[in-house]
Design a protein around this motif. Structure first.
Motif, PDB file in Angstrom:
ATOM      1  N   GLY A 276       9.899  -1.155  -8.036  1.00  0.00           N
ATOM      2  CA  GLY A 276       9.259   0.156  -8.057  1.00  0.00           C
ATOM      3  C   GLY A 276      10.252   1.260  -8.355  1.00  0.00           C
ATOM      4  N   ALA A 277       9.731   2.367  -8.854  1.00  0.00           N
ATOM      5  CA  ALA A 277      10.569   3.532  -9.141  1.00  0.00           C
ATOM      6  C   ALA A 277      10.958   4.201  -7.835  1.00  0.00           C
ATOM      7  CB  ALA A 277       9.813   4.514 -10.030  1.00  0.00           C
TER       8      ALA A 277
ATOM      9  N   GLU B 156       3.933   5.757  -5.404  1.00  0.00           N
ATOM     10  CA  GLU B 156       3.975   5.756  -6.873  1.00  0.00           C
ATOM     11  C   GLU B 156       2.924   6.698  -7.465  1.00  0.00           C
ATOM     12  OE1 GLU B 156       2.269   2.533  -9.810  1.00  0.00           O
ATOM     13  OE2 GLU B 156       4.172   1.851  -8.970  1.00  0.00           O
ATOM     14  N   LEU B 157       1.748   6.750  -6.846  1.00  0.00           N
ATOM     15  CA  LEU B 157       0.670   7.615  -7.313  1.00  0.00           C
ATOM     16  C   LEU B 157       0.867   9.073  -6.917  1.00  0.00           C
ATOM     17  CD1 LEU B 157      -2.387   5.315  -6.505  1.00  0.00           C
ATOM     18  CD2 LEU B 157      -1.465   5.855  -8.780  1.00  0.00           C
ATOM     19  N   GLY B 158       1.884   9.349  -6.098  1.00  0.00           N
ATOM     20  CA  GLY B 158       2.133  10.712  -5.655  1.00  0.00           C
ATOM     21  C   GLY B 158       1.237  11.145  -4.508  1.00  0.00           C
ATOM     22  N   ARG B 159       0.569  10.209  -3.891  1.00  0.00           N
ATOM     23  CA  ARG B 159      -0.334  10.519  -2.779  1.00  0.00           C
ATOM     24  C   ARG B 159       0.410  10.632  -1.450  1.00  0.00           C
ATOM     25  NH1 ARG B 159      -5.608   8.395  -3.291  1.00  0.00           N
ATOM     26  NH2 ARG B 159      -6.020   9.705  -1.496  1.00  0.00           N
ATOM     27  N   LEU B 160       1.595   9.984  -1.371  1.00  0.00           N
ATOM     28  CA  LEU B 160       2.434  10.073  -0.179  1.00  0.00           C
ATOM     29  C   LEU B 160       3.853  10.427  -0.592  1.00  0.00           C
ATOM     30  CD1 LEU B 160       1.490   6.903   1.937  1.00  0.00           C
ATOM     31  CD2 LEU B 160       0.941   9.276   2.465  1.00  0.00           C
ATOM     32  N   SER B 161       4.518  11.197   0.257  1.00  0.00           N
ATOM     33  CA  SER B 161       5.945  11.457   0.062  1.00  0.00           C
ATOM     34  C   SER B 161       6.709  10.183   0.424  1.00  0.00           C
ATOM     35  CB  SER B 161       6.399  12.589   0.981  1.00  0.00           C
ATOM     36  OG  SER B 161       6.297  12.170   2.338  1.00  0.00           O
TER      37      SER B 161
ATOM     38  N   ALA C 142       0.836  -1.204   0.000  1.00  0.00           N
ATOM     39  CA  ALA C 142       0.000   0.000   0.000  1.00  0.00           C
ATOM     40  C   ALA C 142       0.871   1.254   0.000  1.00  0.00           C
ATOM     41  CB  ALA C 142      -0.936   0.005   1.200  1.00  0.00           C
ATOM     42  N   ALA C 143       1.916   1.253   0.810  1.00  0.00           N
ATOM     43  CA  ALA C 143       2.813   2.409   0.882  1.00  0.00           C
ATOM     44  C   ALA C 143       3.496   2.648  -0.457  1.00  0.00           C
ATOM     45  CB  ALA C 143       3.862   2.189   1.976  1.00  0.00           C
TER      46      ALA C 143
END
Length: 83
Positions: free
Chosen positions: A66-67, A37-42, A31-32
């Motif tokens: 992951g990136a 990845e979606l830019g929703r969390l730093s 989830a993190a």
């Protein structure tokens, strides 16, 4: 800290071959990573959600393909300075 209870069907957990605690850790990390990845969390927020140190989070991302850096289209185009 808040507690979130998640009902998970038995079949996916059985296919992971993990204990309930290990599956919970895996789900938190997944989830993190996705929210990062979606830019929703730093990266700091994602590391906290994943329960790993901020300095470890990029390597965990890399472990899962992951990136490690997430940039907006403007940042890629050079229109917004990185910060």
């Amino acid at each position: 800290m808040r507690r979130i209870i998640l009902d998970v069907p038995d079949e996916p957990l059985l296919s992971l071959h993990l204990s309930t605690d290990a599956a919970a850790t895996e789900i938190r990390l997944a989830a993190a990573m996705k929210l990062y990845e979606l830019g929703r969390l730093s990266s700091d927020g994602a590391a906290r959600l994943a329960g790993v140190p901020r300095t470890v989070f990029p390597s965990r991302l890399a472990d899962y393909g992951g990136a490690t850096f997430v940039l907006s289209e403007d940042e890629i185009a050079g229109q917004t300075p990185l910060g």
